[in-house]
Design an enzyme around this catalytic site. Sequence first.
Site, PDB file in Angstrom:
ATOM      1  N   GLU A  82      64.510  32.288  84.454  1.00  0.00           N
ATOM      2  CA  GLU A  82      64.733  31.227  83.479  1.00  0.00           C
ATOM      3  C   GLU A  82      66.238  30.953  83.432  1.00  0.00           C
ATOM      4  O   GLU A  82      67.032  31.891  83.373  1.00  0.00           O
ATOM      5  CB  GLU A  82      64.219  31.691  82.114  1.00  0.00           C
ATOM      6  CG  GLU A  82      64.306  30.672  81.007  1.00  0.00           C
ATOM      7  CD  GLU A  82      63.785  31.246  79.689  1.00  0.00           C
ATOM      8  OE1 GLU A  82      63.192  30.484  78.923  1.00  0.00           O
ATOM      9  OE2 GLU A  82      63.987  32.461  79.434  1.00  0.00           O
ATOM     10  N   GLU A 142      67.037  22.442  71.923  1.00  0.00           N
ATOM     11  CA  GLU A 142      66.291  23.621  71.494  1.00  0.00           C
ATOM     12  C   GLU A 142      66.868  24.120  70.180  1.00  0.00           C
ATOM     13  O   GLU A 142      68.085  24.102  69.978  1.00  0.00           O
ATOM     14  CB  GLU A 142      66.355  24.725  72.546  1.00  0.00           C
ATOM     15  CG  GLU A 142      65.555  25.952  72.152  1.00  0.00           C
ATOM     16  CD  GLU A 142      65.347  26.921  73.309  1.00  0.00           C
ATOM     17  OE1 GLU A 142      64.629  27.912  73.097  1.00  0.00           O
ATOM     18  OE2 GLU A 142      65.889  26.692  74.399  1.00  0.00           O
TER      19      GLU A 142
END
Length: 210
Positions: free
Chosen positions: A104, A197
Amino acid sequence: MFKFGKKLMTVVLAASMSFGVFAATTGATDYWQNWTDGGGTVNAVNGSGGNYSVNWQNTGNFVVGKGWTYGTPNRVVNYNAGVFSPSGNGYLTFYGWTRNALIEYYVVDNWGTYRPTGTYKGTVNSDGGTYDIYTTMRYNQPSIDGYSTFPQYWSVRQSKRPIGVNSQITFQNHVNAWASKGMNLGSSWSYQVLATEGYQSSGSSNVTVW
């Protein structure tokens, strides 16, 4: 995702895809990311073209953004964040995954009260700024392939990108810098997004990606 609040995706449109030779890649977005863990209120709007907006209040964890179903190390991301105003923890970040190996990754251009860190690996100069490079590890946490253990790679800008101006992220610069530190990405590329986010925060964002 926040290293202390990892989550599953609502929709993963991307399939595994391997590439041999890459050219610098730009182009219209084709992927819409809208996920929340259900905490608080998150109102996300999938606008026309590459535009999206999100307003959030007292959230848990969420990620909203636009990008591309299939990633590439040669992605050149252009965007304009007309609004990015988190009260608390939030990122404005280029974000994605690889498989083989499962990794990630983030290129963070702006943030709220929390600037992400990790094990420091050095710096990279790109697109008019200097980014600190970090790694972190996730143990038995949700991923695009279910619960797994995997590393996270980070480039975090030393100073926040200005809001309301056309900006660019040349991802290849980060890929090369990470590789020079032994941080090699996988051979199969999942989605890539320019995302907002947030975690346990409130705020608003309006971003156009191309």
